[in-house]
Structures are given as C-alpha cells and as structure tokens.
Motif scaffolding. Structure first.
Motif, PDB file in Angstrom:
ATOM      1  N   ARG A  65      11.391 -11.682   8.915  1.00 11.67           N
ATOM      2  CA  ARG A  65      10.827 -10.338   9.102  1.00 11.67           C
ATOM      3  C   ARG A  65      10.674  -9.678   7.741  1.00 11.67           C
ATOM      4  N   ALA A  66       9.511  -9.114   7.491  1.00  8.96           N
ATOM      5  CA  ALA A  66       9.315  -8.387   6.231  1.00  8.96           C
ATOM      6  C   ALA A  66      10.062  -7.068   6.329  1.00  8.96           C
ATOM      7  N   GLN A  70      10.370  -4.231   1.190  1.00  5.21           N
ATOM      8  CA  GLN A  70       9.480  -5.272   0.691  1.00  5.21           C
ATOM      9  C   GLN A  70       8.010  -4.839   0.847  1.00  5.21           C
ATOM     10  N   ILE A  71       7.697  -4.292   1.999  1.00  2.00           N
ATOM     11  CA  ILE A  71       6.320  -3.854   2.254  1.00  2.00           C
ATOM     12  C   ILE A  71       5.964  -2.683   1.345  1.00  2.00           C
ATOM     13  N   LEU A  74       5.006  -3.627  -2.179  1.00  2.10           N
ATOM     14  CA  LEU A  74       3.725  -4.308  -2.358  1.00  2.10           C
ATOM     15  C   LEU A  74       2.528  -3.455  -1.944  1.00  2.10           C
ATOM     16  N   ASP A  75       2.742  -2.576  -0.975  1.00  2.00           N
ATOM     17  CA  ASP A  75       1.608  -1.922  -0.323  1.00  2.00           C
ATOM     18  C   ASP A  75       1.043  -0.789  -1.172  1.00  2.00           C
ATOM     19  N   ILE A  76      -0.002  -1.113  -1.916  1.00  2.00           N
ATOM     20  CA  ILE A  76      -0.613  -0.088  -2.761  1.00  2.00           C
ATOM     21  C   ILE A  76      -2.035   0.224  -2.302  1.00  2.00           C
ATOM     22  N   SER A  77      -2.428  -0.281  -1.134  1.00  2.00           N
ATOM     23  CA  SER A  77      -3.835  -0.113  -0.745  1.00  2.00           C
ATOM     24  C   SER A  77      -4.123   1.312  -0.292  1.00  2.00           C
ATOM     25  N   ILE A  78      -5.386   1.677  -0.462  1.00  2.00           N
ATOM     26  CA  ILE A  78      -5.843   3.028  -0.135  1.00  2.00           C
ATOM     27  C   ILE A  78      -7.131   2.887   0.677  1.00  2.00           C
ATOM     28  N   ASP A 142      -7.910   3.701  -6.689  1.00  2.00           N
ATOM     29  CA  ASP A 142      -7.302   2.419  -6.322  1.00  2.00           C
ATOM     30  C   ASP A 142      -7.515   1.380  -7.415  1.00  2.00           C
ATOM     31  N   TYR A 143      -8.736   1.290  -7.917  1.00  2.00           N
ATOM     32  CA  TYR A 143      -9.050   0.243  -8.887  1.00  2.00           C
ATOM     33  C   TYR A 143      -8.338   0.475 -10.218  1.00  2.00           C
ATOM     34  N   ARG A 146      -4.641  -0.287  -9.870  1.00  2.00           N
ATOM     35  CA  ARG A 146      -4.400  -1.709  -9.702  1.00  2.00           C
ATOM     36  C   ARG A 146      -4.426  -2.493 -11.006  1.00  2.00           C
ATOM     37  N   THR A 147      -5.477  -2.241 -11.801  1.00  2.00           N
ATOM     38  CA  THR A 147      -5.796  -3.259 -12.801  1.00  2.00           C
ATOM     39  C   THR A 147      -6.278  -2.742 -14.156  1.00  2.00           C
TER      40      THR A 147
END
Lengths: 209, 420
Positions: A65-66, A70-71, A74-78, A142-143, A146-147
């Motif tokens: 199970r995550a 942990q989630i 990692l969870d950086i999405s928008i 977001d971009y 991220r990077t």
C-alpha cells in the motif's frame, strides 16, 4: 500441493493468450465508460492479444500500500482548475529580477532572444510562445517547478515559481503589472491561445488529416 | 574511388580501411582500426579506435577464445547520430525489423538519469480503491507479456537538402521486443474508480516528464516494460521501467516511470500543450494526437549510396500506429505507376514491417519512392498533399512519402519535397 496449484495458474495465465476483437468484450469488471473529455476511441478493428486472465486471483498481493507520506512526496501534479497548486504568491516585478538571474542566459534578456525556447510573444516573430500558443496558465507554474532552470531543475521555491510565472504572464500581455498570482488567480487566467486548440479528429481510414 | 563522395553499392556501413603498421611477426597480416569501448574522464563508456591485427589467412592462426560478452565486428561502424536532445537510429545500415538495443533512437528532455533498480518504485494513486507502490521485483512477479512494436518520436521529419540519409530524415523510430506487465493487470490490482477517465504518467528524470493518457489505452494494450530484446531496458530507454503505448508517439511513453495518477481530466502538462501539438488548417492547433499515422521509407537505395545498372532489391520499412501494414507500394517512375512490394512475414500490428521490391535499373535517371497502406485503408500521403491538408510544412506527426532521386551515374539523393 499449494505450490503446484499456483504454478499451474501462473503457467496457464502466462502462456495462454486469447485473441479477441475490440476492447469492450475483453475487460471484465471495472473499466470506465468512455468520457467526453477523452478524444481517443479504440478502433473497433484493432485486434489485441493479451494474457488470458482466466484463473487469476482477485489480487496477486504483490506490492505494498502506498503511504500518504509517499504519495505526498511525489505528487506535484497540477490540473488546469488549480488542484495541486501550493500556497504562496508572486508579482511580475519580483519575477523580472529572478528571470534575469536564473532564466535569461537561455531565454534572453526579455524572453524573446533565445538561444533556447522563445517565451514572450512578439508580433514580428513566428515562434510559439506562452502568449500565442500556451492554452493554460497553470502549465507555466507546473513546468517551471518541475524542471527549470535547466541546470538546476526543481531548485526554485513555490514563491519564486509564482514570481516567474507572474513575470511571464505580464511580459506576454496576459495580466497587468500589479496582478497577484496565487492558487486562486492563476487558474482563472484566460490564455489567449486556448481558443485555437481542438481535439484530435483522426479516426483511421483513408482520409488524410 | 571518387574522393568527394562515398561510393557503396550495398547497404553495408563504411568499412574500416586497413592501415599499414610495421609490426614484427605480422604473419603476413595487416592491422586495421577497430573500435574498443573505453571509459572516458567522466566514467561514460565511449568508443575508441584501436588497431587490431587481421591475419592474412585466418585458417593458419588460432582465433580468439570464447568470452563473457560479444561485441560487433571491429569492421562494423554502426553509430547513432546524436544532437543536444536526441540521437538517431542508422536505419540505412539495419536489416530486418529489430533495432539493436544500443542503436535505439534517443530523445530526452533532461538527460538520462542513473537509477538504482533496488531503490526503484512505481506508485499508482489517485482515483483508485487501493493506492499501491510496486518495486521492480513486484512488477516482475506479475504475469508477464511480450510484444514487438515500434516507438517513433512524433517530431520525426527532416528535409531541406539532397544530402540527407534515412537516419537524418526519420531516424527517430526504432523497434524492439518489449517484455513487462500489462498496465491493465496493475490497474486491476489497485481498483480504478468508475468515474476515472485519464491517467498521468510521470518520469524520474530531470525533466520529471509528464503526459496525460486516456484511460482506454491502459485497457487496450499499454504496458509497463522492464525488458528490451531479452535483457533489462537500456538506461536511455527508461531503465529500469517505462510506459509502453504501442503505436503512440514516443513522448507519451514515459521512461524511468515513477508515478501514475488516475484522474477524471487531463493535466494539460507542458508537453501536451506547448509541445507535441500541431498546427492544422484554419489556424487550429491539434491536441492529444497520440497515434502515429502510417509511414514508410526506402532505406536502400538511399543517400549517399550509388547503385549499378541491373538488378537492385529496393528495401525499406513501413509502420502504422493504427495496426497492421497491409501493403507497401513502390514507384520507380517518379510516381506514374505503383507496384506492390513484398512484405516480410509475419506482419505485426503497430510494428516496423520490412518490405522489398526487385527492380531492374536501366541506368536512366528516375525517382523511386514507397507509400504505406495500413489496415484502416489510410494511404501515406505525398508531401504536397499533407502540407496542403494541414496548411503546414512540417512539425509533429508529419509522415509524407520520401522520394529518392537516382541520377544516371547511379548516385542517390533525397528528392525535393514537392516532387509528387
């Protein structure tokens, strides 16, 4: 005995493939109906070979199970509606300073000169920029987070990312100089290019599109 | 030998010339420059030319004993063609349909990360009943699946001068046999909620590459693969695990995959908005155009080769993201007539398909080309037709016919775009 049975199930499931036509006949159980938001439909004539799921247990019990931690790590999405945007805010004037320091060497003094991606719309240039090509403002935040910058990916604070985002929106004439960019205002920004975007309309067949 | 232009009448790569090296006890042999793998200052393995001994008569000296690792013959000089962001497959030097793993094209947006397989985890969360984390060992324990398919970058079109090789024109396509677990198997494990319709795939590279994928693809044929051509993935192909979406544009097939988030909308990431979208007619921008349309290229004869009068077997590959190639047509008379090429069986869905066509060249200047037809009835368009439909001269998903001009001296050149 138990081992033997397991081995048999595994051999059966791995080695026997069934041929079936289309997708809907094959997926048992929990797969969702097609939604309007997805433009992709599986061509009915696609013949797909997949492992035979006959004899599979409800769960293989592989993996763990995550955890929430942990989630969260990692969870950086928008999403375009702003879900996932962090606290904080930024103004174009602060972003301009940061842009000079961290971004100008790749994108130019004003975001127009390159050598890498041109970011600021210029009526004279044909480059696809944030002002004339990007459909959603949340993508900028977001971009960058991220990077960017390329040589130090992920090194900016949320506050700094809001600042650079505000600067780029202002430089492209999308927001005013003193507009605050935060988790509420960013998803509300209407991007000029959004109206040009259409879903893929290719469906296979002789027509070239 | 004309010094200005390499003259080769086969598909073989340029052979390494023998160099005279005075050496005692040469047994009447010669030395040639062979390639050896050596670590450079940064620890990256690079190829370096080293002299090797070639006996005049190999039957008179014992050969090299068996070893732990095979290498290419030192006479073979296959190379990808690297740029700052990509590296292209030498299509013109390959035979059949499988791309040797070390020649598989590369495209990345933040370099190739070094990943420790022991620390690898794939997290699947979002609209699921059971958010799960899978180690590499976990992934390998699930029922496995193996298939052959191509991966092509959707920005795979170059033109503009006569001196272009197939590698330069469309070397951003490669084919492997991939092994892994069906994504549907993993989704079965986490229990996808009925209102879900998209998922986000995210990589563990410096670009933290992300793409939104319609959920249907997961149930069609998507996989998480950990093996390529019988061994672990190459680092530049996503080691230790990547998403495989047969027939779709390469960028969607997230390498070094670390996270899948199941959702009810696309995330509109940078790669699916400002990149990997294409301008089409009427000022529109097409988005989520995942499928790769049918395409083909004649890899022999091609620039910079030269052919001789007489029998020439025209060879190449054709592929379609929509399914199987059903026919490849060849024209040896500038597009006036088209004849069916022979397809190499077995023809696989969403896979490079080799074709060949026997032609007797009479020595007159002409243009030869190939066009692919897939099982949906789609016929690969000419440049002129495609650019008029799209109101565009290139960009993503640009798959026009490639035309080779053959001059009376047998030299082969890329023909102008609007030849057809």
């Amino acid at each position: 005995m138990l081992e033997n049975m397991e081995a048999e199930v595994e051999v059966r499931s791995v080695l026997i493939y069934i041929l079936f036509i289309g997708l809907l006949t094959a997926c048992q159980g929990n797969h969702p109906k097609e939604q309007a938001s997805s433009s992709y439909a599986i061509p009915a004539e696609n013949i797909v070979v997949r492992p035979d799921e006959n004899g599979w247990p409800a769960s293989f019990d592989f993996g763990s199970r995550a955890t929430k931690a942990q989630i969260e790590r990692l969870d950086i999405s928008i999403t375009p509606d702003g879900k996932g945007l962090p606290d904080g805010m930024g103004y174009a004037k602060d972003g301009a300073l940061l842009f000079q320091k961290k971004c100008a060497s790749c994108h130019g003094e004003t975001g127009r000169e390159g050598p890498f991606d041109v970011l600021v719309a210029d009526s004279a240039s044909r480059a696809a920029t944030i002002g004339n090509y990007w459909p959603y403002a949340t993508t900028i935040f977001d971009y960058i987070r991220r990077t960017m910058p390329y040589n130090e990916p992920g090194s900016l604070t949320n506050e700094e990312v809001y600042q650079v985002t505000a600067f780029l929106l202002y430089a492209n004439g999308v927001i005013n100089r003193d507009d605050e960019i935060n988790r509420q205002t960013l998803p509300a920004v209407e991007m000029p290019a959004k109206k040009h975007f259409v879903a893929d309309d290719r469906r296979g067949g002789p027509e070239v599109r | 030998m004309n010094k200005d232009k390499k003259i080769l009448d086969t598909q073989f790569p340029d052979h390494i010339p023998a160099v005279k090296i005075s050496r005692r006890r040469m047994l009447g042999g010669a030395a040639a420059l062979g390639l050896a793998l050596v670590p450079d200052a940064f620890g990256k393995v690079i190829q370096e030319a080293k002299p090797i001994f070639v006996p005049k008569d190999p039957t008179k000296v014992p050969g090299v004993p068996p070893g732990p690792l095979g290498t290419r013959s030192p006479f073979e000089k296959l190379k990808k063609l690297p740029s700052f962001t990509s590296s292209r497959t030498p299509l013109q030097n390959l035979f059949g349909t499988i791309t040797p793993s070390d020649l598989h094209f590369e495209r990345n947006h933040g370099g190739v990360p070094t990943m420790d397989p022991k620390r690898y985890e794939l997290v699947i969360h979002g609209m699921v009943n059971k958010p799960m984390s899978f180690t590499l060992r976990d992934l390998m324990r699930f029922p496995s699946f193996t298939r052959i398919c191509f991966i092509e970058c959707s920005g795979n079109f170059r033109s503009g001068k006569a001196e272009l090789t197939p590698q330069e024109i469309c070397g951003l396509t490669s084919q492997s046999e991939w092994t892994g677990v069906m994504l549907s198997t993993l989704f079965r494990e986490v229990g996808v909620k009925p209102q879900a319709s998209w998922f986000l795939a995210e990589g563990n590279d410096a670009a933290v590459m992300t793409r939104s994928i319609p959920l249907e693809k997961a149930y069609e044929d998507a996989m998480i693969v950990y093996a390529q051509n019988g061994e672990a993935l190459r680092p530049e192909q996503g080691y230790p695990a990547r998403l495989l979406l047969p027939g779709w544009e390469g960028n969607t097939q997230i390498k070094w995959i670390r996270r899948i988030e199941i959702a009810n909308q696309p995330f509109m990431t940078r790669e699916e908005t400002s990149k990997y979208t294409e301008k089409i007619a009427d000022g529109k921008i097409r988005q989520f155009s995942f499928l790769m349309d049918a395409r083909s290229i004649i890899t022999f004869p091609s620039y910079p080769l030269r052919i001789e009068k007489g029998w020439v077997e025209i060879r190449g590959i054709a592929w379609s993201g929509w399914g199987k190639i059903i026919q490849v047509e060849i024209s040896v008379d500038e597009g006036k007539t088209w004849q069916a090429a022979i397809l190499q069986e077995p023809v696989l869905s969403k896979a490079h398909t080799a074709f060949h066509y026997l032609w007797r060249w009479n020595g007159r200047g002409t243009i030869v080309m190939s066009r692919a037809i897939d099982e949906t009835g789609y016929v690969q368009p000419s440049y002129r037709m495609l650019s008029s439909v799209r109101e565009s001269r290139g960009g993503y998903h640009f798959n026009p016919i490639t035309a080779w001009e053959i001059k009376t001296d047998g030299t082969v050149w890329l023909a102008d775009n609007d030849v057809l």
